[in-house]
Each structure stands twice: as C-alpha cells, then as structure tokens.
Design an enzyme around this catalytic site. Structure first.
Site, PDB file in Angstrom:
ATOM      1  CG  ASP A  13       6.258  -2.601 -13.078  1.00 55.91           C
ATOM      2  OD1 ASP A  13       5.496  -2.080 -12.251  1.00 55.91           O
ATOM      3  OD2 ASP A  13       5.874  -3.195 -14.095  1.00 55.91           O
ATOM      4  CE  LYS A  16       7.303   4.862 -11.636  1.00 62.26           C
ATOM      5  NZ  LYS A  16       7.518   3.600 -12.344  1.00 62.26           N
ATOM      6  N   GLY A  40       1.595   0.409  -8.957  1.00 58.36           N
ATOM      7  CA  GLY A  40       1.804  -0.299  -7.698  1.00 58.36           C
ATOM      8  C   GLY A  40       3.201   0.048  -7.218  1.00 58.36           C
ATOM      9  CG  HIS A  41       4.480   3.709  -7.023  1.00 59.44           C
ATOM     10  ND1 HIS A  41       4.171   5.030  -7.149  1.00 59.44           N
ATOM     11  CD2 HIS A  41       4.632   3.258  -8.297  1.00 59.44           C
ATOM     12  CE1 HIS A  41       4.138   5.362  -8.432  1.00 59.44           C
ATOM     13  NE2 HIS A  41       4.401   4.290  -9.142  1.00 59.44           N
ATOM     14  CD  GLN A 222       1.083   4.060 -14.868  1.00 62.76           C
ATOM     15  OE1 GLN A 222       0.881   5.239 -15.057  1.00 62.76           O
ATOM     16  NE2 GLN A 222       0.516   3.403 -13.886  1.00 62.76           N
TER      17      GLN A 222
END
Ligand code: IMP
Length: 423
Positions: A13, A16, A40-41, A222
């Site tokens: 988080d 990225k 979750g990007h 991650q």
C-alpha cells in the site's frame, strides 16, 4: 533501460499503482510478477479512480502491453470482472493483455480454505482471496494452471482430483460441507473461451522484447516486509514481492534488470496482523489514517498507521537492491507540528544494528525516534522541489541520507500531475 523493477519497500500500500501508471508513459510493457487479487492498486486518472487487483497498472496507456506473469496466482472470476469493469469504463484491453500459460489459478476452494483457516486464533489477517492455499497447491505440485483451462479434459481431470482431496479436508478436518465437483468443473470450463485470446508464453515474449530493445516495468504487489522469505514471517503473504521475485515471477534473467525503484510511503502502514514497531495507536495514527485514506483498496479494512521506520527501510533497501526511491503521500503529513522518524531499535537495553525478522525479537523492540518539525502548508499543489517548505525538504533529505539512496520522485497527491521529479 530493459527492465526496471518497481517494488513496495514497506508492508504494501505504498502507492505503487500511481507511480507505475506515471512511469508507464515512457515504457513499452508493464508486467506484474507475483501475488493475486489480494493487491489493490489505485490509479487516478483525472477525476476517476480505478482499483486494479490483477491487471498491471500500465493498462491506462493505450500503447502499452500488460503482462500477468507466471508468478501471479489468478482468480479467473476476479480477472473477468476486472476486464469487464475496464471495458465498461471504455478501456480496451484487446491485444494489450497477455497472461502467462504457467500462472496458477485460484479456485473457490482456495478462498474457502483461506477463510476457514483465518478463524483460528493464530490468524494472519489475510485478505481472504485464497492466496496462501493457491500457492500451497503450486508448491505441492497439484496446482491448476492457466494452460489447463484451455484443455477441457485436462481441466476436468485435475479439478476432480483436487476437489476430491479438498472435500476430504473440508469435511473431515473442518466439518464443512462438500463442494459440488461437477458444477465447479462446468463453471471453470467456461473460462477457457474468454481467457484463450490472452494466453501465451509470457517469459518468451518478455525475453524477446527486452533483447529487442523494448523497455519493461516489472510491477510488484504488496511489499518487501510481506515477502514470504524476507518479511515478518509468518505475518506475510505467500509470494516474493521483493525484487528477486521479479525474475522468477516473469521468467527473465537477473541480467535483464537495469534498475530497481523502491516505493516508500512517507509514513508506515500495515494491514493484517503482525509486529509493527512504529505503530501509533493514538491520535497520530488516527490522523494519518483519516488524511491518508488508509483503508484497504481490496478489503476496506482500516490500515494500522505509524511513523516512518528507518530500520525496516534500510533492511528493505538492502534485500531489494533499491537504487532510487519514490516517496509517496508526503502531503498526508501536512499540518503536523512534529514528525518522527524511527532511527533505531532497542531490545533488552541494547541497540539493534539490523532489522530482526524473527517475530520474537521484532515483537518486543522499542523504537528510538528522532523528531523533526512539520510544515504548515499544503503540498498538493507543489510541482517543484524548490517550492517545498524547508521542513518538507529537510524531511526528504533526512530519508535520503539515512537510507543512503537518492529520492527521484515525490508524490503529493493521487493524480498523475501531483508529482515532483528530482534529477
Ligand atoms: P494474503 O496475501 O491475503 O494471504 O494476506 C497475508 C498478509 O498480507 C495479510 O497481512 C494481508 O493484509 C497482507 N496483504 C496482502 N495483500 C496486501 C496488499 O496488497 N497490501 C497490503 N497488505 C497486503
């Protein structure tokens, strides 16, 4: 610049998605190398926010090819829903998405087993997306791969044998009801039609591409401290987010890698359980969570928040070989009177020189802080380093000097343009 690896330097988080999207403008290919729909990007394009779980964050540039590498574990249902959502938003992936034939699949029984195991007292705090159980099957050598979806008979045979074994575990170990083998086979056989156009030997594609002079971003999910080997085991994910994972997760040799960029959030966060020495379970943590919108992009869980941890970061720089840093969310620190940086750990009255990855030690270290004055100015509109308030510049210089790694990018907001580039 053949392959640039972009790696999360903390517990994930770090932001990225935004940095990959921004840098993707100047490359040909973005390839994701590990993890699954646990990621979750978040990418903001103008007023719109997109959350990607499996598809690489370069997808918003029409000229870019996106690759899901062999190291990723793919939930076909999640992938199809992501493809559909992009389609609805008018983003075409035709001829731009390639999926490794060797990537493993996440099946409903993986998600079920993940959820059941998380009811135990020693829970990890997983995302419940079936990641651990899918990687267990991969390393147990019973996993089902993308290529198996393309042959209905092979898929039926492998699924039957897996489900029969899982049913024994579900009923005899966990007292759950059996899964219906035939309906699952029927459901998963349907994915072959939709997935077929995207499937290829992505390792061959990527090797041909870099040898032919095309530039590639290897996108990690991650963060390094969640790495199954190098993270805060057992409170980690089940893959290798560290830069080394990019080579195995994409099938490219280390000699193809030209640079490694570490993404560092200006403070620390962690989701799920496990030690977090600089966590602030107080007003500071609350404020960071609120200003930084620190809620999981995949699960919506509130993230644990704390000060920047240099001991953990120096370790991360070393194991990843990070050569350049992008600092994200600096604007979240706007308005703090005092900002702290953890510069060391103490345990049993002794100063520790390195980051302890054994849980027993890490859980009882006392962080040693240095205090820095904050800035009383909004950073979100600043585009030039020299326009940053002196205290913000000092904070950044301290990070660069304590890590020994230059900062190249500073993000002061979620949009592409809210970025400061340093030479
Ligand atoms: P899993 O990857 O779902 O098995 O979860 C294992 C650990 O990794 C848990 O602490 C999760 O909260 C954490 N985790 C997994 N994916 C992410 C992510 O994308 N960002 C932050 N933490 C994550």
């Amino acid at each position: 610049m053949p392959v640039q690896i972009i790696v999360g330097a903390q517990w994930g988080d770090e932001g990225k998605g935004k940095i990959v999207d921004m840098l993707a403008e100047n490359v040909d290919i973005v390839a994701r190398y590990q993890g699954g729909a646990n990621a979750g990007h978040t990418v903001c394009i103008g007023p719109k926010e997109y959350i990607l779980h499996l598809i690489p964050s370069g997808i918003f540039h029409p000229s870019i090819t996106c690759v899901i590498g062999n190291g990723v574990v793919i939930d076909p249902a999640a992938l199809m829903s992501e493809i559909d959502q992009l389609g609805t938003a008018g983003i075409s992936i035709d001829n731009r998405l390639l999926i490794s034939h060797n990537a493993h699949l996440i099946m409903p029984y993986h998600k079920l087993l993940d959820t059941i195991r998380e009811q135990a007292p020693n829970r990890i705090g997983t995302t419940g997306r079936g990641i651990g159980p899918a990687y267990i099957d991969k390393f147990m050598r019973v996993g089902i791969r993308i290529v198996d979806l393309l042959d209905r008979d092979v898929l039926a045979r492998k699924l039957r044998s897996n489900i029969e074994e899982k049913n024994r575990i579900l009923t005899q170990v966990y007292g759950e009801t059996k899964l219906d083998v035939d309906s699952l086979i029927a459901e998963y056989q349907e994915f072959d039609k939709r997935i077929d156009p995207y499937v290829t030997d992505t390792a061959d594609y990527l090797n041909t591409a870099w040898k032919g002079g095309r530039s590639i971003i290897a996108e990690g999910a991650q963060g390094a401290l969640l790495d199954v080997d190098h993270g805060t085991y057992p409170f980690v994910t089940s893959s290798s987010p560290t830069s080394g994972g990019a080579c195995t997760g994409l099938g490219i040799p280390p000699t193809a890698v030209s640079s490694i960029l570490g993404i560092v959030k200006a403070y620390s966060t962690r989701v799920g359980n496990g030690p977090f020495p600089t966590e602030q379970e107080n007003e500071v943590g609350e404020r960071l969570r609120k200003s930084g919108h620190e809620f999981g992009a995949t699960t919506g869980r509130p993230r644990r928040c704390g000060w920047l941890d240099m001991v953990a970061l120096r370790y991360s720089m070393t194991i990843n070989g990070i050569e350049q840093i992008a600092i994200t969310k600096l604007d979240v620190l706007d308005g703090f009177d005092e900002i702290r940086i953890c510069t060391g750990y103490e345990a049993n009255g002794k100063r520790l020189k390195t980051f302890p990855t054994d849980l027993q030690t890490l859980a009882r270290v006392q962080p040693v802080y240095e205090s820095y004055p904050g800035w009383k100015q909004e950073l979100s509109g600043i585009r030039d380093y020299k326009d940053l308030p002196a205290n913000a510049q000092r904070y950044l210089e301290t990070i660069a000097s304590l890590t020994g790694i230059p900062i190249r990018i500073v993000s002061v907001g979620p949009r592409r343009d809210q970025t400061i580039l340093l030479s």
